[in-house]
Design a protein around this motif. Sequence first.
Motif, PDB file in Angstrom:
ATOM      1  N   ASP A  40       0.864  -1.180   0.000  1.00 43.35           N
ATOM      2  CA  ASP A  40       0.000   0.000   0.000  1.00 43.35           C
ATOM      3  C   ASP A  40       0.902   1.232   0.000  1.00 43.35           C
ATOM      4  O   ASP A  40       1.654   1.468   0.943  1.00 43.35           O
ATOM      5  CB  ASP A  40      -0.892  -0.008   1.244  1.00 43.35           C
ATOM      6  CG  ASP A  40      -1.725   1.267   1.366  1.00 43.35           C
ATOM      7  OD1 ASP A  40      -1.791   2.017   0.379  1.00 43.35           O
ATOM      8  OD2 ASP A  40      -2.289   1.499   2.449  1.00 43.35           O
ATOM      9  N   LYS A  41       0.847   2.023  -1.069  1.00 44.43           N
ATOM     10  CA  LYS A  41       1.718   3.192  -1.189  1.00 44.43           C
ATOM     11  C   LYS A  41       1.057   4.476  -0.704  1.00 44.43           C
ATOM     12  O   LYS A  41       1.558   5.572  -0.918  1.00 44.43           O
ATOM     13  CB  LYS A  41       2.159   3.369  -2.653  1.00 44.43           C
ATOM     14  CG  LYS A  41       2.909   2.159  -3.223  1.00 44.43           C
ATOM     15  CD  LYS A  41       3.284   2.407  -4.672  1.00 44.43           C
ATOM     16  CE  LYS A  41       3.985   1.204  -5.275  1.00 44.43           C
ATOM     17  NZ  LYS A  41       4.348   1.426  -6.709  1.00 44.43           N
ATOM     18  N   GLY A  42      -0.065   4.344  -0.030  1.00 42.32           N
ATOM     19  CA  GLY A  42      -0.844   5.511   0.347  1.00 42.32           C
ATOM     20  C   GLY A  42      -0.127   6.496   1.239  1.00 42.32           C
ATOM     21  O   GLY A  42      -0.357   7.700   1.164  1.00 42.32           O
ATOM     22  N   ALA A  43       0.767   5.994   2.104  1.00 39.87           N
ATOM     23  CA  ALA A  43       1.465   6.879   3.047  1.00 39.87           C
ATOM     24  C   ALA A  43       2.839   7.299   2.546  1.00 39.87           C
ATOM     25  O   ALA A  43       3.600   7.916   3.284  1.00 39.87           O
ATOM     26  CB  ALA A  43       1.598   6.183   4.406  1.00 39.87           C
ATOM     27  N   ARG A  44       3.124   7.003   1.291  1.00 40.57           N
ATOM     28  CA  ARG A  44       4.476   7.239   0.767  1.00 40.57           C
ATOM     29  C   ARG A  44       4.881   8.701   0.821  1.00 40.57           C
ATOM     30  O   ARG A  44       6.017   9.030   1.145  1.00 40.57           O
ATOM     31  CB  ARG A  44       4.539   6.724  -0.674  1.00 40.57           C
ATOM     32  CG  ARG A  44       5.909   6.809  -1.290  1.00 40.57           C
ATOM     33  CD  ARG A  44       5.877   6.224  -2.695  1.00 40.57           C
ATOM     34  NE  ARG A  44       7.175   6.298  -3.338  1.00 40.57           N
ATOM     35  CZ  ARG A  44       7.393   5.956  -4.604  1.00 40.57           C
ATOM     36  NH1 ARG A  44       6.383   5.508  -5.344  1.00 40.57           N
ATOM     37  NH2 ARG A  44       8.584   6.051  -5.133  1.00 40.57           N
ATOM     38  N   PHE A  45       3.961   9.597   0.495  1.00 35.75           N
ATOM     39  CA  PHE A  45       4.303  11.024   0.418  1.00 35.75           C
ATOM     40  C   PHE A  45       3.745  11.804   1.614  1.00 35.75           C
ATOM     41  O   PHE A  45       3.386  12.960   1.496  1.00 35.75           O
ATOM     42  CB  PHE A  45       3.784  11.604  -0.896  1.00 35.75           C
ATOM     43  CG  PHE A  45       4.424  10.983  -2.108  1.00 35.75           C
ATOM     44  CD1 PHE A  45       5.744  11.242  -2.419  1.00 35.75           C
ATOM     45  CD2 PHE A  45       3.713  10.106  -2.910  1.00 35.75           C
ATOM     46  CE1 PHE A  45       6.347  10.664  -3.529  1.00 35.75           C
ATOM     47  CE2 PHE A  45       4.303   9.524  -4.017  1.00 35.75           C
ATOM     48  CZ  PHE A  45       5.620   9.794  -4.329  1.00 35.75           C
ATOM     49  N   ARG A  93      -1.444   4.431  10.657  1.00 34.67           N
ATOM     50  CA  ARG A  93      -1.196   4.061   9.267  1.00 34.67           C
ATOM     51  C   ARG A  93       0.219   4.431   8.841  1.00 34.67           C
ATOM     52  O   ARG A  93       0.888   3.664   8.140  1.00 34.67           O
ATOM     53  CB  ARG A  93      -2.219   4.750   8.355  1.00 34.67           C
ATOM     54  CG  ARG A  93      -2.102   4.307   6.897  1.00 34.67           C
ATOM     55  CD  ARG A  93      -2.997   5.133   6.002  1.00 34.67           C
ATOM     56  NE  ARG A  93      -2.940   4.644   4.628  1.00 34.67           N
ATOM     57  CZ  ARG A  93      -3.295   5.358   3.575  1.00 34.67           C
ATOM     58  NH1 ARG A  93      -3.725   6.597   3.745  1.00 34.67           N
ATOM     59  NH2 ARG A  93      -3.238   4.857   2.367  1.00 34.67           N
ATOM     60  N   GLN A  94       0.681   5.604   9.239  1.00 31.54           N
ATOM     61  CA  GLN A  94       2.044   6.016   8.899  1.00 31.54           C
ATOM     62  C   GLN A  94       3.069   5.059   9.503  1.00 31.54           C
ATOM     63  O   GLN A  94       4.012   4.635   8.837  1.00 31.54           O
ATOM     64  CB  GLN A  94       2.298   7.435   9.415  1.00 31.54           C
ATOM     65  CG  GLN A  94       1.568   8.532   8.656  1.00 31.54           C
ATOM     66  CD  GLN A  94       1.774   9.886   9.308  1.00 31.54           C
ATOM     67  OE1 GLN A  94       1.471  10.079  10.481  1.00 31.54           O
ATOM     68  NE2 GLN A  94       2.300  10.833   8.540  1.00 31.54           N
ATOM     69  N   ILE A  95       2.898   4.740  10.776  1.00 32.44           N
ATOM     70  CA  ILE A  95       3.866   3.876  11.460  1.00 32.44           C
ATOM     71  C   ILE A  95       3.844   2.472  10.876  1.00 32.44           C
ATOM     72  O   ILE A  95       4.908   1.865  10.642  1.00 32.44           O
ATOM     73  CB  ILE A  95       3.582   3.856  12.974  1.00 32.44           C
ATOM     74  CG1 ILE A  95       3.779   5.262  13.553  1.00 32.44           C
ATOM     75  CG2 ILE A  95       4.497   2.863  13.680  1.00 32.44           C
ATOM     76  CD1 ILE A  95       3.344   5.403  14.990  1.00 32.44           C
ATOM     77  N   ASP A  96       2.650   1.942  10.601  1.00 33.88           N
ATOM     78  CA  ASP A  96       2.557   0.606  10.003  1.00 33.88           C
ATOM     79  C   ASP A  96       3.230   0.578   8.641  1.00 33.88           C
ATOM     80  O   ASP A  96       3.935  -0.389   8.298  1.00 33.88           O
ATOM     81  CB  ASP A  96       1.086   0.192   9.870  1.00 33.88           C
ATOM     82  CG  ASP A  96       0.432  -0.102  11.211  1.00 33.88           C
ATOM     83  OD1 ASP A  96       1.165  -0.238  12.206  1.00 33.88           O
ATOM     84  OD2 ASP A  96      -0.820  -0.178  11.250  1.00 33.88           O
ATOM     85  N   TYR A  97       3.005   1.627   7.844  1.00 33.20           N
ATOM     86  CA  TYR A  97       3.641   1.714   6.519  1.00 33.20           C
ATOM     87  C   TYR A  97       5.164   1.716   6.657  1.00 33.20           C
ATOM     88  O   TYR A  97       5.878   0.982   5.960  1.00 33.20           O
ATOM     89  CB  TYR A  97       3.179   2.977   5.800  1.00 33.20           C
ATOM     90  CG  TYR A  97       3.964   3.311   4.561  1.00 33.20           C
ATOM     91  CD1 TYR A  97       3.624   2.763   3.321  1.00 33.20           C
ATOM     92  CD2 TYR A  97       5.059   4.176   4.612  1.00 33.20           C
ATOM     93  CE1 TYR A  97       4.352   3.064   2.182  1.00 33.20           C
ATOM     94  CE2 TYR A  97       5.788   4.486   3.481  1.00 33.20           C
ATOM     95  CZ  TYR A  97       5.434   3.925   2.263  1.00 33.20           C
ATOM     96  OH  TYR A  97       6.172   4.225   1.139  1.00 33.20           O
ATOM     97  N   ALA A  98       5.665   2.529   7.587  1.00 33.05           N
ATOM     98  CA  ALA A  98       7.109   2.670   7.755  1.00 33.05           C
ATOM     99  C   ALA A  98       7.744   1.375   8.243  1.00 33.05           C
ATOM    100  O   ALA A  98       8.795   0.951   7.738  1.00 33.05           O
ATOM    101  CB  ALA A  98       7.410   3.810   8.721  1.00 33.05           C
TER     102      ALA A  98
END
Length: 397
Positions: free
Chosen positions: A134-139, A150-155
């Motif tokens: 999921d690239k939603g939090a990329r930027f 969501r940011q922490i899970d993405y990272a």
Amino acid sequence: MHIHPLITDSATLANLCARLSQSPFVAVDTEFMRESTYWPDLCLIQIANSEEAAAIDPKARDLDMTPLLDLMVENEEVLKVFHAGGQDLEIVHNLTGKTPYPLFDTQVAAMAMGMGEQIGYSNLVETMLGIKLDKGARFTDWARRPLDKRQIDYAIGDVTHLAEIFPRMLERLRKTGRGGWLDNEMERLGDPASYANLPELAWMRIRLPSRKPEVLGRLKAIAAWREREARSKNLPRGRIAKDETIADIASHPPREQSDLSKVRGLSPSWAGNDIGARLMTAIREAQPLPDSEMPPREDRKPGLGKEGALIADLLKLLLKVRSRDADVAPRLIARAEDLELLAAGVRDLPMLRGWRHDIFGKDALALVEGRLAFSVRNGKMVMSAIESEGSVTVPEA
């Protein structure tokens, strides 16, 4: 794998690093912002081994990062794994003056595994693990607090997947005997000199065709001035002055500070303010570039005229064929500038040593020395050995 809550206190970080220091490897990633600053603004650090993973908030009040930085640059028993880690290494170097060691970059390793020259992380994860990210939090704005789940899970996903990918890559490299192919690339990537950004060397990144010592001396002085100004103000270099503006000033230096108002790319206010005065001081104090610092000539490829350029093109074709046969990225074998040097008669080149020689260099040398020819057989490109004048041996299909 155990995922820790966001780490914001020194004791928890120290305990984590003590455990990770017993691991054979750690996967590392960072999140940062640098669009409007000279120094990258470190916002998050993610780290994992095969058993646990955590995100660390470097912006947390009173957080002592020493155990983590020591793990990165002082502990040589733990391998540090990155993907396309150049900017991550730069951040560590900015904080410590050193780079992580020992080092493994999965993007570089992917070149030895035939996955292309610059495979992105999401494509690597999909190829190796079959997971679509999921690239939603990329930027996202990583500097804003608080960070949401969501940011922490993405990272954290960046290092948990990396910790799973690395052993698989290592096993494939061992099976194919290609682990040693990466040693030089990893050494180059981890060279601290690559991240020092010394003001005295900043001029070497700016293109200027002139070889006049006085012009290059001014370029060196002005580029060093810009580097120091950008650092002191924590602004991108281009916000101080763009490369083309610096090159123009070096070639056509203003006589007086008031003349700065006529220089395209500079604010008219520089004609009377302090930053303009410092620029003029740098110009006046510039010394001609000594012979020992003169850059190599663009025509350092002796004899590479029209015919040499055609030979270089043939070498590029040969490289495509041999890299395809070996299932390895062409760039890992040889760079375009080295092919031109070989065509021009230079022989002290990496492609003519070690594994590069075995899979490409020996054929490349045979081609430029007239002992190898291209031919087409049954619709396929083949190499033909030229044994003597007029004698060509075509390999069996």
